[in-house]
Design an enzyme around this catalytic site. Structure first.
Site, short mmCIF file in Angstrom:
data_model
loop_
_atom_site.label_atom_id
_atom_site.label_comp_id
_atom_site.label_asym_id
_atom_site.label_seq_id
_atom_site.Cartn_x
_atom_site.Cartn_y
_atom_site.Cartn_z
N SER A 67 -1.64 -4.01 -13.18
CA SER A 67 -1.71 -3.59 -14.57
C SER A 67 -1.72 -2.07 -14.67
O SER A 67 -0.76 -1.43 -14.24
CB SER A 67 -2.93 -4.23 -15.23
OG SER A 67 -2.81 -4.23 -16.63
N ASP B 170 2.25 -7.46 -12.12
CA ASP B 170 2.27 -7.96 -13.48
C ASP B 170 2.16 -6.89 -14.56
O ASP B 170 1.34 -7.00 -15.48
CB ASP B 170 1.18 -9.01 -13.70
CG ASP B 170 1.57 -9.99 -14.80
OD1 ASP B 170 2.74 -10.44 -14.79
OD2 ASP B 170 0.75 -10.29 -15.68
N HIS C 31 -2.51 -13.28 -15.66
CA HIS C 31 -2.24 -11.84 -15.55
C HIS C 31 -2.84 -11.26 -14.28
O HIS C 31 -2.25 -10.39 -13.64
CB HIS C 31 -2.80 -11.13 -16.78
CG HIS C 31 -2.67 -9.64 -16.74
ND1 HIS C 31 -1.46 -9.00 -16.58
CD2 HIS C 31 -3.60 -8.66 -16.83
CE1 HIS C 31 -1.65 -7.69 -16.59
NE2 HIS C 31 -2.94 -7.46 -16.75
#
Length: 419
Positions: free
Chosen positions: A219, A245, A379
């Site tokens: 992230s 991701d 996620h």
């Protein structure tokens, strides 16, 4: 009800929205099956990891916000009787996964940063995997991933950092006062922090030179490791970098909904165990073992001055994500271009192919980077599927390992040998 009917009903129920935990005075009827996955979680064994390969996929979401459906601002603990005698949601200690932790002092003209890092030192000539977590998370989000790396590559090392404003990393003024929110989370500063933490660890452990490294960022950590590689802050020791991701296009779209998400998630928890439970039941994290080691580092006890909250909901978020809004676009703008331009091997692991933007799709067709998709992960890919993530990243390292290259002898050297 026959087996076929039961299977059909379960499939339908799996697609229904998440129901929040029961209030203390709510009925328990019908809740046993809903709690089955959480209640049956066992403490993390050495040889197994609890990876959830549920058919519920986050492939349709642009970020972690798409996998969370909370609808209350405060999490209410379930009745004591529901899990009586069980301790399956107790926190797990960091030293089950890392061998060392260090507080590395970094004195600068305008501030002093005490970088908190988790470490497994590499063996002789082993590579070092340097990981950076996402916003609101901590270095312990890579705990299970670190164990799996060592299982596949026993001589490797792992360095997992707490970013400033996260975990136990502290920033002080020149006068020695601890800085409070809002923190300076500019991307340039975050990538400088990461490079400095690596150099400081090198000095702390007495390494004569930096080992070969693979940078891994989840992230927010994706832009940080990409920026670090692009600037060459760690020199030629960086073999490649892996981004987990996050891509520019979907990240920018998700930011428009971030405040709505932050307004609906719980503001506090009555205990660490209830914080862990919320993360697993809301499917923010799909691996309960990872939640038990990573979630406690995301929460902090309220100060004694807030007496009302102290007695009922004493655990609050350590990092106020709303206070970081000023930096959101700074983190992700230009990420795709940087990712394709930086030197070294490039790996992108996503939970869904819909996350690819146009620039990355073109780069993929041109073979500029390796793409891997985990459709069964949420996620938090490295937490939901640590073994699978480690396997892909170890393979990525091996294909970029310069020490494995055997170059042919020069013609001049061959002629000298003949004479």
């Amino acid at each position: 009800m026959g087996n076929l009917q039961q299977s059909f009903a379960k499939a339908k129920l799996a697609g229904l929205p998440f129901e929040p935990p029961l209030a203390p005075n709510a009925t328990l009827e019908g809740q046993d099956h809903a709690q089955e996955d959480v209640d049956n979680v066992q403490p993390l064994p050495e040889s197994e990891k609890d990876e959830d390969s549920s058919s519920t996929s986050s492939a349709s979401s642009a970020s972690s916000t798409g996998t969370i459906r909370p609808n209350s601002k405060h999490f209410v603990a379930r009745p004591n009787g529901l899990n009586a005698g069980r301790r399956v949601l107790d926190p797990l200690p960091w030293n089950d996964y890392f061998t060392q932790e260090h507080y590395l002092e970094n004195v600068r003209p305008t501030e002093t940063v005490i970088h908190h890092v988790y470490v497994i030192p590499p063996a002789s000539k082993g590579p070092l995997f340097v990981s950076h977590h996402g916003a609101g998370s901590s270095g312990l989000s890579f705990a299970l991933f670190a164990v799996e790396l060592r299982r596949l590559l026993p001589n490797c090392g792992v360095l997992s950092v707490d970013a400033r404003g996260h975990g136990e990393t502290v920033v002080e003024t020149p006068e020695g006062h601890v800085k409070r929110e809002p923190y300076d989370l500019n991307l340039d500063l975050l990538s400088l922090d990461l490079a400095d933490a690596v150099r400081l660890l090198q000095a702390k452990l007495g390494w004569p030179h930096l080992p070969d490294m693979v940078l891994v960022g989840h992230s927010l950590g994706g832009p940080v490791v990409t920026d670090t590689a692009l600037k060459g802050a760690l020199g030629s020791s960086v073999l490649g970098y892996a981004v987990l991701d996050v891509v520019e296009g979907s990240a920018m779209e998700a930011l428009q909904k971030m405040n709505l998400y932050l307004a609906t998630r719980p503001k506090s928890f009555p205990s660490l165990a209830s914080g862990i439970e919320w993360h697993t039941r809301s499917r923010t994290l799909r691996n309960s073992s990872s939640a038990r080691v990573s979630v406690p580092s995301l929460l902090a006890q309220t100060s004694a001055t807030d007496a009302a909250l102290q007695t009922s909901q004493p655990w609050i978020w350590r990092t106020d994500l709303s206070a970081t809004e000023h930096y959101w676009e700074n983190w992700f703008t230009g990420l795709s271009k940087k990712f394709l331009a930086a030197k070294g091997g490039k790996l992108l692991i996503l939970a869904g192919t819909d996350r690819l933007d146009k620039e990355l799709m073109i780069g993929q067709m041109q073979g500029k980077y390796q793409l891997q998709v985990f459709p069964d992960a949420g996620h938090f890919i490295q937490e939901d599927q640590p073994a699978k993530t480690a396997m892909v990243i170890v393979d990525f390292y091996r294909r970029n390992d310069r020490s494995a290259l055997v170059l042919p002898s020069k013609v001049g050297d061959l002629l000298q040998k003949k004479t």
